[in-house]
Design an enzyme around this catalytic site. Sequence first.
Site, short mmCIF file in Angstrom:
data_model
loop_
_atom_site.label_atom_id
_atom_site.label_comp_id
_atom_site.label_asym_id
_atom_site.label_seq_id
_atom_site.Cartn_x
_atom_site.Cartn_y
_atom_site.Cartn_z
N GLY A 1 112.20 34.01 133.43
CA GLY A 1 112.12 32.63 133.91
C GLY A 1 111.77 32.53 135.38
O GLY A 1 111.78 31.45 135.95
N ARG B 1 111.20 39.31 137.54
CA ARG B 1 111.32 39.96 136.24
C ARG B 1 110.60 39.12 135.19
O ARG B 1 111.00 39.05 134.05
CB ARG B 1 112.81 40.17 135.89
CG ARG B 1 113.11 40.85 134.56
CD ARG B 1 112.57 42.24 134.41
NE ARG B 1 112.96 43.11 135.48
CZ ARG B 1 112.85 44.44 135.44
NH1 ARG B 1 112.39 45.04 134.38
NH2 ARG B 1 113.20 45.16 136.48
N ASP B 2 109.54 38.44 135.63
CA ASP B 2 108.77 37.70 134.64
C ASP B 2 107.31 37.74 135.09
O ASP B 2 106.93 38.68 135.79
CB ASP B 2 109.32 36.28 134.46
CG ASP B 2 109.12 35.78 133.04
OD1 ASP B 2 108.02 35.96 132.50
OD2 ASP B 2 110.06 35.21 132.45
N GLU B 3 106.51 36.75 134.74
CA GLU B 3 105.08 36.83 135.02
C GLU B 3 104.81 37.17 136.48
O GLU B 3 105.42 36.60 137.39
CB GLU B 3 104.41 35.48 134.72
CG GLU B 3 104.67 34.91 133.33
CD GLU B 3 104.22 35.80 132.20
OE1 GLU B 3 103.33 36.65 132.43
OE2 GLU B 3 104.75 35.65 131.08
N GLY C 1 107.75 41.35 136.09
CA GLY C 1 107.53 41.37 134.65
C GLY C 1 106.17 41.93 134.31
O GLY C 1 105.93 42.41 133.22
#
Length: 442
Positions: A194, A215-217, A239
């Site tokens: 998120g 920890r995402d896109e 991520g």
Amino acid sequence: MALGLVRVSIILGLASSVVLAQLSGSVGPTTPTSEKQATICNVLDYGGEIGSSDIGPAIGNAFTECVLNNSGSTLYVPEGNYDMKTWQILSGGTKWAFQMDGVITRASTAGGNMIVIENADDFEFFSSNSAGAIQGLGYQCRNTGPRLLRIETSTNYSVHDIILVDSPEFHLVIQQGSNGEIYNMAIRGTNLGGSDGIDVWGDNYWIHDVEVTNRDECVTVKSPSTNILVERIWCNQSGGSAIGSLGTGTAIENILYRNVYTNGGNQIFMIKSNGGSGYLKNVLLQNFIARGTAYGLDVDQFWSGTSTAAGDGVQLTNITFENWDGAVVDGVQRSPIQFLCVGDVPCTEMTLSNVNLWSATDEATNKCESAFGVGSCLQSGDASSYAVTITSITEPAGFTTPPTLTGDLSSGFSTDSSIPIPTIPSTFFPGLPQISPLAKNL
Ligand SMILES: *[C@@H]1O[C@H](CO)[C@@H](O)[C@H](O)[C@H]1NC(C)=O
Ligand SMILES: *[C@@H]1O[C@H](CO)[C@@H](O)[C@H](O)[C@H]1NC(C)=O
Ligand SMILES: *[C@@H]1O[C@H](CO)[C@@H](O)[C@H](O)[C@H]1NC(C)=O
Ligand SMILES: *[C@@H]1O[C@H](CO)[C@@H](O)[C@H](O)[C@H]1NC(C)=O
């Protein structure tokens, strides 16, 4: 910057033909920054003060009373610390700049976006000291507070030399619009999902020299999109970058990512969908270096991270993966190369060229299903579907241990305390300089 293409052709020499083919025209504001300094709309003259507990209304007033009344103006937030509680939608300015030299800290948990720029033309959002930042203190309202910055349906603009830290949700969203240049950015999110770095969809965008820790896109292209060039990207424990998730009516073509360095995190690059329809075509993913990711080259049309969209599947055609070097954490548990395509709409014209992906465990498999093309376990032709094949592989002859960058993370940032504001790096890919100098060095 104006005349981006001219600048690129000078700096990159022969590579410019690729750039020209990639972008459909110039990107960035049509007039230089200096032409926007005729009128300075300083927030301190519109009710703001350094140390303010809510700088939002002063930003809004400076925009409506000063920027909108003066073509060729700069909304100026001087160096200093400000809290912000009232989110602002700055709509419709032309030939203007938002010069954010200060640090704005989120002080309300309301959802939405702290700053939205919409329907702007000939626009620049930047800091002149390369230290302007939005601090989201996301740990205080994880996944319920605002996003930090959103640029919507705007044209001929740039966003650069801005630092975005710990958004409760996504950091920078580029929604539609065209002819944008995004560069020299540092984005630091938490070590949780998120926390997207940059999500972009629209036409004719150049995104370069960006560092994302989260920890995402990292930098992800969504639908609909055309003519997008993403280069010199540093995904620091992120991520990883992606195209997707792709839903019903996907329309994406002419996308080039090159010189992308990924250290840790989820994937080197992922194309992800679950059901859906439409197409993704004419994509080149070139010069990727990665280490310590969970997944590697990951095409997954059964992705469980999104709910099933209406349609038989998105048609993936003409996607080339060229010059990749990297190692995943455990290549048997998660294949460094996998193409999982739906039988009703097989992937066609997939090409792997000099893709050398391996595993830190010295053991790996590859995995293909209904995927056609050249390289790895791709089958030739494009005839019909086939069931998943999982094959043990040996270390690719061209594999070399990927280099590191100074400042690489060994673990992600905390989820329950404040993340410090970093400085913007000047290198984003091993061995390559940044394309444009930091504003503070100009
Ligand atoms: C400036 O803009 C405000 C708000 O749009 C408007 O009320 C005002 O009349 C304008 N002033 C001038 C001098 O144009
Ligand atoms: C954006 O710039 C191009 C020229 O570079 C121009 O043709 C176009 O009209 C501009 N867009 C808008 C909305 O003014
Ligand atoms: C395949 O995609 C590349 C861009 O990656 C493009 O240059 C080429 O023209 C495309 N091929 C076809 C047949 O469309
Ligand atoms: C990557 O993360 C490490 C570890 O926290 C940090 O020291 C480094 O500054 C980050 N890199 C950048 C460019 O922010």
